[in-house]
Motif scaffolding. Structure first.
Motif, PDB file in Angstrom:
ATOM      1  N   ILE A 309       0.834  -1.206   0.000  1.00 29.80           N
ATOM      2  CA  ILE A 309       0.000   0.000   0.000  1.00 29.80           C
ATOM      3  C   ILE A 309       0.867   1.253   0.000  1.00 29.80           C
ATOM      4  N   LEU A 310       1.950   1.245   0.788  1.00 27.91           N
ATOM      5  CA  LEU A 310       2.847   2.406   0.817  1.00 27.91           C
ATOM      6  C   LEU A 310       3.483   2.636  -0.550  1.00 27.91           C
ATOM      7  N   ILE A 311       3.841   1.562  -1.237  1.00 30.92           N
ATOM      8  CA  ILE A 311       4.447   1.697  -2.562  1.00 30.92           C
ATOM      9  C   ILE A 311       3.432   2.260  -3.559  1.00 30.92           C
ATOM     10  N   ILE A 312       2.198   1.781  -3.484  1.00 29.63           N
ATOM     11  CA  ILE A 312       1.160   2.288  -4.385  1.00 29.63           C
ATOM     12  C   ILE A 312       0.913   3.765  -4.136  1.00 29.63           C
ATOM     13  N   GLU A 313       0.917   4.166  -2.875  1.00 33.19           N
ATOM     14  CA  GLU A 313       0.705   5.573  -2.554  1.00 33.19           C
ATOM     15  C   GLU A 313       1.828   6.464  -3.067  1.00 33.19           C
ATOM     16  N   GLU A 314       2.988   5.874  -3.327  1.00 30.33           N
ATOM     17  CA  GLU A 314       4.107   6.639  -3.883  1.00 30.33           C
ATOM     18  C   GLU A 314       4.041   6.742  -5.400  1.00 30.33           C
ATOM     19  N   ARG A 441      -4.365 -13.212 -13.016  1.00 27.35           N
ATOM     20  CA  ARG A 441      -3.339 -12.457 -12.277  1.00 27.35           C
ATOM     21  C   ARG A 441      -3.580 -10.957 -12.387  1.00 27.35           C
ATOM     22  N   ALA A 442      -4.000 -10.495 -13.553  1.00 24.11           N
ATOM     23  CA  ALA A 442      -4.287  -9.061 -13.718  1.00 24.11           C
ATOM     24  C   ALA A 442      -5.471  -8.647 -12.858  1.00 24.11           C
ATOM     25  N   ALA A 443      -6.509  -9.475 -12.802  1.00 26.19           N
ATOM     26  CA  ALA A 443      -7.673  -9.153 -11.976  1.00 26.19           C
ATOM     27  C   ALA A 443      -7.309  -9.117 -10.496  1.00 26.19           C
ATOM     28  N   GLU A 444      -6.483 -10.061 -10.044  1.00 27.82           N
ATOM     29  CA  GLU A 444      -6.049 -10.047  -8.647  1.00 27.82           C
ATOM     30  C   GLU A 444      -5.210  -8.806  -8.352  1.00 27.82           C
ATOM     31  N   SER A 445      -4.382  -8.397  -9.297  1.00 32.62           N
ATOM     32  CA  SER A 445      -3.590  -7.175  -9.109  1.00 32.62           C
ATOM     33  C   SER A 445      -4.488  -5.953  -9.006  1.00 32.62           C
ATOM     34  N   ILE A 446      -5.547  -5.906  -9.807  1.00 26.64           N
ATOM     35  CA  ILE A 446      -6.484  -4.785  -9.721  1.00 26.64           C
ATOM     36  C   ILE A 446      -7.128  -4.747  -8.348  1.00 26.64           C
ATOM     37  N   ALA A 447      -7.475  -5.920  -7.822  1.00 22.66           N
ATOM     38  CA  ALA A 447      -8.062  -5.969  -6.477  1.00 22.66           C
ATOM     39  C   ALA A 447      -7.071  -5.467  -5.428  1.00 22.66           C
ATOM     40  N   ASP A 448      -5.817  -5.853  -5.549  1.00 25.53           N
ATOM     41  CA  ASP A 448      -4.811  -5.428  -4.576  1.00 25.53           C
ATOM     42  C   ASP A 448      -4.509  -3.935  -4.674  1.00 25.53           C
ATOM     43  N   ILE A 449      -4.589  -3.388  -5.882  1.00 25.12           N
ATOM     44  CA  ILE A 449      -4.221  -1.987  -6.097  1.00 25.12           C
ATOM     45  C   ILE A 449      -5.352  -1.037  -5.720  1.00 25.12           C
ATOM     46  N   SER A 450      -6.584  -1.505  -5.726  1.00 25.45           N
ATOM     47  CA  SER A 450      -7.740  -0.631  -5.467  1.00 25.45           C
ATOM     48  C   SER A 450      -7.845  -0.328  -3.977  1.00 25.45           C
ATOM     49  N   ILE A 451      -6.901   0.454  -3.481  1.00 22.43           N
ATOM     50  CA  ILE A 451      -6.819   0.719  -2.044  1.00 22.43           C
ATOM     51  C   ILE A 451      -7.518   2.012  -1.642  1.00 22.43           C
ATOM     52  N   ASN A 452      -7.797   2.879  -2.599  1.00 18.44           N
ATOM     53  CA  ASN A 452      -8.434   4.150  -2.274  1.00 18.44           C
ATOM     54  C   ASN A 452      -9.272   4.627  -3.452  1.00 18.44           C
TER      55      ASN A 452
END
Length: 858
Positions: A309-314, A441-452
């Protein structure tokens, strides 16, 4: 775990020497110091020093296979090999016996502490340059016991040249696997740490020191010693060094440290994520090495959910590497009219086609024009899509710095990090491929990235919703589960939820729930999405004006563009309800309703709550409720109102697992509240009122009202109980009237909580209402006030409240003082001083205060 590139194994027949301390001849007379000269100009008489060389007589030995600059078994990489520029290594190698027997031994002896500092400096420089000849040269140096200890000692020198040469020699030695432990055991890490803390240090010294740490960090046992609070700040600061070689070595050290999970917390606390992310986001041309090492370090940290999450926020997103073959199924729409990634078509303004096609080719490029009504998010989505499509069409997709990724790990475990714009577009592109594993794998990544909300809107603008909805009908169970997970995370956003509804997501989700063989995980996520779309508490405006109409995207912002003078008429509302009923009437049939009731009877509280909420929505779009009533809804409500968490009063879970107990009570309370809302809505049907066993449900609701369910969840229970009792008529089987129980267990606790609030208006209204209840003579009302802790907030209120609030508060406290058991609590709350101030100040309520004082034993 990441695997770094390595140099192929080199086989040598050498034997690791047994380490002895270096013994120097201290009886020889000191030499007269000569002017400094180049290393190549040294001439020493062997006969004058042969007695000192006796202790350095070379020994021959053999060893098994070793790897020069090899990758460690867990993916760590060594520093980049050094290049010799001032010594002819071939010439030295050709006469190794002569040079080794004389000069190497002599230079090792000159490292001794009894030699002049300049002699030691020139000796270590000569050995460093000799070591650049390769592993054979390093093996020969290592035949002389104690050379590492003396080299490490030179790191304390005040001469920058000596420190650089010593660190360079240690770098060469530590690049050989069999010598790496020796370098670390001789204190190289501690001395390099002290060296790097010096205020003024040349870039050359920093480079050699960092490269030595890079080599040492290959082994797991050395990483913990390097990852300490003294050296990490120096590493972070070195990422901003002007010398690119220093930055590359620093990135290599951090990438190796990140391979050990135990180092992750200390790396993140030191602030490594923003620094490394900045190196990857920079648009300027930089070193490929530092970008690679920064990416490797962040990918390791991204394996932790919180650090990801911290990496995505960057500004970076993890994207799966699916392999070049997966992209062969990509088919760009070459002859279609241009449109935005989310599906919005660009208006055709030209009267006819351009003679050479330039009109279609250049359409949409001038997006910065003032007249173009395209927001920044849509512009970024267009840019990202164009970049990724271009990379696929030229065959450069998933190429890093012009090279295809090479790794010992299978492709389905590899990740890369891309900036927001490119990463989101890449994931959406993968959703349109044919490879099932790549899509999942792409769908799971979208789920992980959708943090905000920001990330969810990026996927909306990039057109991910359309692909995900279509994939709900995919033949692969893995794809359907991953897609549902992604939609569940995206549906948290109200705007994205409306797009899903417009794309027809309800139909495939309902069909999924009708399947009795689906996993519990898939059922839970599907219910989450449906619960957010079929939400009975949605406001009328958002429900009827914010959704697209007849497939048009204009409906998304229709609420903002409506004329304020237009009012909702009965015909508009009726038409909207009619359209919703027609749309979902065929889907939300008896089979689906039976499935929801089955979930209410057999599942845990969270799923019960979602199922009850969806059924409440159905009662809104189908006011007749015939289908629900005929589907044995009473059995589902009965299961919801008999929660196991409320019945386990004798267990010790509250004492030895208070957090779990609180969570269980919270989930059970949410389910009960949803069930009470559904029952209240069903009571509007005369047919249901005639068939329901009102006596049974009154008993269940009264039991819940007296339980330890949190107060704010009892509102719907109390309202439902009152409505149910009114419809069923009086019943002589109950000990007390229902209204009294609602007052004691819901109204009074709620009013006391309101008195504790910070709003003066809310406190005044609550104390007046509470005084009304007590003055009406409700049995046990004063006892309920005392047991709920109402005395202390009432005393505080008579000190700070308005005149009306003070008057009502004094009346309540006077009634409470009639019971002698309350006297101690009233006095402990500080009522006596407050009452005396009211009396002495002759406030309007002083007579009430005086009466209360007389009742107290003071």
């Amino acid at each position: 775990m990441l695997a770094a590139s390595t140099i192929p194994s080199i086989h040598y027949n050498t034997k690791l020497p047994y380490i002895h301390h270096l013994v120097l001849n201290t009886t020889s007379e000191p030499r007269t110091r000569k002017p400094a000269a180049a290393v190549s100009s040294f001439r020493y008489n062997y006969n004058n020093h042969h007695h000192g060389l006796f202790f350095f007589k070379p020994r021959t030995y053999a060893v098994g296979t070793v790897r020069a600059r090899a990758g460690n078994d867990d993916g760590a990489s060594d520093a980049i090999p050094q290049q010799s520029s001032s010594v002819d290594i071939k010439e030295i190698s050709s006469s190794s016996s002569t040079f080794g027997d004389s000069y190497v031994a002599l230079f090792v002896q000159m490292l001794g502490l009894d030699y002049d500092p300049l002699d030691r400096e020139q000796a270590v420089e000569a050995l460093w340059k000799y070591s650049l000849g390769g592993k054979k040269c390093i093996d020969y140096i290592m035949q002389f016991s104690g050379c590492i200890n003396l080299t490490v000692n030179l790191l304390r020198s005040e001469s920058s040249a000596a420190c650089e040469a010593a660190a360079g020699l240690l770098r060469s030695i530590s690049s050989i696997n069999v010598y790496r432990d020796l370098v670390a055991e001789c204190g190289a890490i501690e001395e390099i740490t002290g060296l790097l803390t010096r205020p003024s240090l040349t870039s050359e010294v920093k480079e050699q020191s960092m490269c030595t740490l890079w080599n040492l960090s290959v082994d797991k046992k050395h990483r913990l010693k390097i990852a300490n609070t003294d050296i990490l700040p120096l590493l972070i600061k070195s990422l901003e060094d002007e010398n690119m070689k220093v930055k590359e070595a620093t990135g290599g050290v951090l990438a190796n440290l990140a391979l050990s999970k135990s180092n992750h917390s200390i790396l993140v606390e030191a602030g490594v994520i923003p620094k490394l992310a900045m190196l990857l986001k920079a648009n300027v041309e930089g070193s490929k090495v530092i970008r690679k090492e920064a990416r490797n370090a962040l990918i390791e940290l991204a394996k932790d959910d919180y650090y990801r999450i911290l990496i995505i926020e960057e500004g970076l997103v993890p994207v799966p590497m699916v392999g070049a073959d997966a992209y062969k199924s990509f088919r760009p729409e070459l002859h279609s009219w241009p449109s935005l990634p989310d599906g919005t078509e660009i208006e055709r303004t030209s009267q006819g086609p351009s003679k050479f096609g330039a009109n279609e080719l250049l359409l949409g490029l001038n997006v910065s024009d003032k007249n173009a009504n395209i927001d920044e998010a849509k512009m970024n989505a267009m840019v990202g899509r164009s970049r990724q499509h271009f990379l696929v069409r030229i065959g450069a997709i998933e190429s890093e710095d012009g090279r295809k990724p090479q790794s010992e790990f299978p492709i389905d475990r590899q990740l890369t990090l891309l900036p927001w714009i490119d990463g989101v577009a890449r994931l959406v592109l993968i959703l349109g491929l044919e490879d099932e594993r790549a899509i999942a794998r792409a769908a799971e990544s979208i789920a992980d990235i959708s943090i905000n909300e920001h990330m969810r809107m990026l996927f909306k603008e990039a057109g991910a919703i359309k692909y995900l909805v279509q994939l709900l009908d995919h033949g692969s169970d893995a794809v359907r589960l991953a897609t549902t997970h992604a939609l569940e995370r995206l549906s948290v956003s109200r705007g994205v939820c409306q797009i899903m509804e417009a794309e027809g997501v309800v139909h495939p989700l309902v069909n999924t729930l009708k399947n009795l063989d689906i996993s519990e995980s898939l059922m839970e996520k599907t219910l989450d999405i449906l619960g957010r779309i079929l939400d009975p508490s949605k406001e009328m405006k958002s429900k009827f004006y914010d959704i697209p109409v007849n497939g048009s995207e204009k409906g998304l912002d229709a609420a903002e563009s409506l004329d304020p003078s237009i009012e909702l008429t009965g015909n508009v509302i009726e038409a909207a309800i009619s359209e919703t009923t027609t749309s979902y009437g065929k889907v939300l049939d008896s089979v689906f309703i039976g499935r929801m009731i089955g979930i209410m009877k057999t599942s845990y509280p969270d799923l019960q709550r979602k199922a009850a909420s969806i059924l409440e929505f159905i009662t809104i779009i189908d006011p007749s409720m015939d289908t629900i009533i005929s589907a044995d809804i009473e059995s589902g409500l009965d299961a919801i109102f008999q929660q196991k968490a409320l019945e386990d009063t004798d267990s010790d879970i509250e004492g030895w697992q208070p957090e779990k107990y609180a969570l269980d009570i919270e989930e059970a309370s949410l389910a009960i509240s949803a069930g009470a809302r559904l029952l209240t809505k069903l009571l509007d049907s005369k047919q249901f009122c005639q068939t329901i066993n009102s006596t049974h449900f009154i008993k269940l609701l009264r039991k819940i009202l007296k339980s330890n369910v949190p107060l704010h969840y009892k509102d719907w229970v109390a309202a439902c109980l009152v409505k149910l009792s009114c419809l069923s008529g009086p019943d002589q089987d109950f000990e007390n009237p229902i209204n009294m129980e609602v007052t004691l267990y819901e109204a009074i606790p709620r009013l006391i909580e309101q008195i504790k609030s910070f709003s003066s208006e809310a406190r005044e209204a609550a104390v007046i209402e509470l005084n009304r209840i007590i003055s009406e003579g409700v049995v046990d009302s004063t006892r309920a006030v005392a047991s709920e802790g109402g005395i202390f907030p009432l005393v505080k209120l008579i000190e700070e409240g308005s005149n009306r609030a003070v008057e009502a508060g004094l009346a309540i406290l006077y009634n409470l003082s009639m019971d002698g058991e309350n006297h101690s609590a009233i006095i402990a709350a500080g009522a006596v001083p407050a009452l005396r101030r009211i009396v002495l100040s002759q406030r309007p309520q002083w007579t009430r205060a005086l009466r209360l004082l007389r009742n107290l034993p003071v």
